[in-house]
Design a protein around this motif. Structure first.
Motif, PDB file in Angstrom:
ATOM      1  N   GLY A   1       0.727  -1.072   0.110  1.00  0.00           N
ATOM      2  CA  GLY A   1       0.058   0.039  -0.070  1.00  0.00           C
ATOM      3  C   GLY A   1       1.004   1.334   0.112  1.00  0.00           C
ATOM      4  O   GLY A   1      -0.033   2.288   0.080  1.00  0.00           O
TER       5      GLY A   1
ATOM      6  N   GLY B   1      -1.774   4.687   4.593  1.00  0.00           N
ATOM      7  CA  GLY B   1      -1.932   3.898   3.412  1.00  0.00           C
ATOM      8  C   GLY B   1      -1.402   2.749   3.589  1.00  0.00           C
ATOM      9  O   GLY B   1      -1.472   2.068   2.506  1.00  0.00           O
TER      10      GLY B   1
ATOM     11  N   LEU C   1      -6.661  -1.830   5.742  1.00  0.00           N
ATOM     12  CA  LEU C   1      -5.670  -0.760   6.019  1.00  0.00           C
ATOM     13  C   LEU C   1      -5.179  -0.850   7.420  1.00  0.00           C
ATOM     14  O   LEU C   1      -5.997  -0.825   8.347  1.00  0.00           O
ATOM     15  CB  LEU C   1      -6.302   0.642   5.865  1.00  0.00           C
ATOM     16  CG  LEU C   1      -6.413   1.170   4.576  1.00  0.00           C
ATOM     17  CD1 LEU C   1      -7.253   2.508   4.459  1.00  0.00           C
ATOM     18  CD2 LEU C   1      -5.079   1.505   3.813  1.00  0.00           C
TER      19      LEU C   1
ATOM     20  N   PRO D   1       1.976  11.500   2.771  1.00  0.00           N
ATOM     21  CA  PRO D   1       1.506   9.957   2.547  1.00  0.00           C
ATOM     22  C   PRO D   1       2.286   9.203   1.738  1.00  0.00           C
ATOM     23  O   PRO D   1       2.968   9.729   0.905  1.00  0.00           O
ATOM     24  CB  PRO D   1       0.317  10.494   1.982  1.00  0.00           C
ATOM     25  CG  PRO D   1      -0.364  11.608   2.324  1.00  0.00           C
ATOM     26  CD  PRO D   1       1.129  12.527   2.514  1.00  0.00           C
ATOM     27  N   GLY D   2       2.582   8.158   2.147  1.00  0.00           N
ATOM     28  CA  GLY D   2       3.558   7.168   1.287  1.00  0.00           C
ATOM     29  C   GLY D   2       4.876   7.037   1.760  1.00  0.00           C
ATOM     30  O   GLY D   2       5.697   6.179   1.375  1.00  0.00           O
TER      31      GLY D   2
END
Length: 362
Positions: free
Chosen positions: A123, A156, A165, A177-178
């Motif tokens: 993810g 995420g 999640l 994010p990420g």
């Protein structure tokens, strides 16, 4: 012509005076700012990258990057180091079954120890990682059983075991994010607060060093994380030591796949702020040490009160040798990261890290 001869005579006289003074004073003692003698690794039998070192039960433990967190044990930072195998029983149901990065441990109390590690999750961009936590109830050698959730994870991330999640609502936020999280390192402050440092990494060059406060058993974040440093390039492997009212932050900087990789440090009056106010200072470079890419440095106290050692990694070429790689880029394919160990002093003010010598392998 007469003037040239006079200048030559003066230069020769001054050089002779310096030589006499050198004989009277003895050889200079290398300092953190000087050049050290090229060292031999204290361990080069297998790959040993990103050492997280603790002193416990009269032994030194170095947890390293690899499948299951392989670790080494020795009676001294100089060795001899014994290969002990994986510390982890698994990566946890939230993580992918893949080699983990940069583990480090902390003593909780009694026979209870906690191990932090970076594991891949679904993810996130480019298969980034979360910071996992595992617990041993039987001493520093483990085995360490992963908990059912990471201690810190970007939004995420998807649980590997059920595809849901990971609940990140109470996890410390990251800048973007990420972001992947790697290189966790614990610190217990003199007033009893517990923190974990880590690096955020992205597909783009921006990286940061962050710190998050955790609970009494070291397994759960209890406050948002705080940014300590950011850099448009690679900065990683944070470690922190408190020296009285000062906090010293160590990190590795530049490309880890090159001899440019180096150990730098900052100082602050707080574990969570102020490191950007002071200058970045160099501690270990290839030019100073003869080690190719001296990074991943972890400071550790010894059994002697007030005495410290610094364990780090560097590249050797070829992989079956103990010879530091030549300072070329790219480095040869036939290479390996091995362990070195140094003395670590703290200067006249008690809070300025100084490396004066490398330890000879035992």
């Amino acid at each position: 012509m007469i003037m040239d001869r006079r200048r030559s005579w003066k230069r020769a006289w001054f050089a002779g005076l310096l030589a006499v003074v050198g004989l009277l004073l003895g050889p200079a003692v290398p300092s953190g700012a000087g050049t050290l003698d090229p060292p031999e690794p204290v361990f080069a039998e297998t790959v040993a990258a990103d050492p997280g070192v603790i002193f416990a039960d009269g032994e030194y433990y170095a947890f390293t990057t690899g499948a299951g967190a392989p670790f080494l044990k020795a009676p001294s930072p100089a060795g001899p180091w014994q290969v002990m195998g994986p510390a982890l029983t698994g990566t946890g149901g939230w993580a992918l079954d893949a080699p983990i990065w940069a583990p480090d441990a902390v003593h909780v109390g009694g026979d209870r120890y906690v191990l932090y590690y970076s594991a891949r999750v679904d993810g996130l961009a480019a298969n980034q990682r979360c910071i996992g936590v595992a617990v041993s109830e039987v001493g520093p050698a483990g085995p360490y059983q992963p908990t059912d959730r990471p201690v810190s994870c970007p939004a995420g991330a998807i649980r590997h075991d059920n595809g849901e999640l990971i609940n990140a609502s109470d996890q410390p936020p990251t800048p973007n994010p990420g972001d992947g999280l790697i290189d966790a390192a614990p610190i217990l402050t003199e007033d009893g607060r517990r923190f974990v440092l880590y690096k955020t990494q992205r597909p783009n060059p921006l990286t940061t060093l962050r710190i998050v406060e955790v609970n009494a058993d070291w397994t759960t974040a209890i406050a948002p994380s705080v940014e300590l440093q950011r850099y448009q390039g690679q900065i990683e492997n944070p470690a922190m030591v408190q020296r009285g009212g000062k906090f010293v932050l160590f990190a590795s900087k530049f490309n880890y796949l090159s001899c440019d990789y180096a150990t730098v440090w900052w100082r602050s009056n707080s574990p969570t702020a102020g490191f950007t106010a002071g200058p970045e200072r160099s501690l270990l470079t290839t030019k100073k040490t003869g080690v190719c890419g001296p990074g991943g440095a972890d400071p550790t106290p010894t059994a002697t009160p007030g005495e410290w050692r610094l364990v780090l990694h560097g590249w050797v070429c070829p992989a079956l040798s103990t010879t530091a790689c030549a300072d070329v880029f790219p480095l040869p394919a036939d290479k390996k990261r091995v362990l070195y160990a140094t003395t670590l002093g703290w200067g006249d003010d008690g809070a300025t890290p100084e490396v004066k010598s490398f330890l000879d392998p035992a």
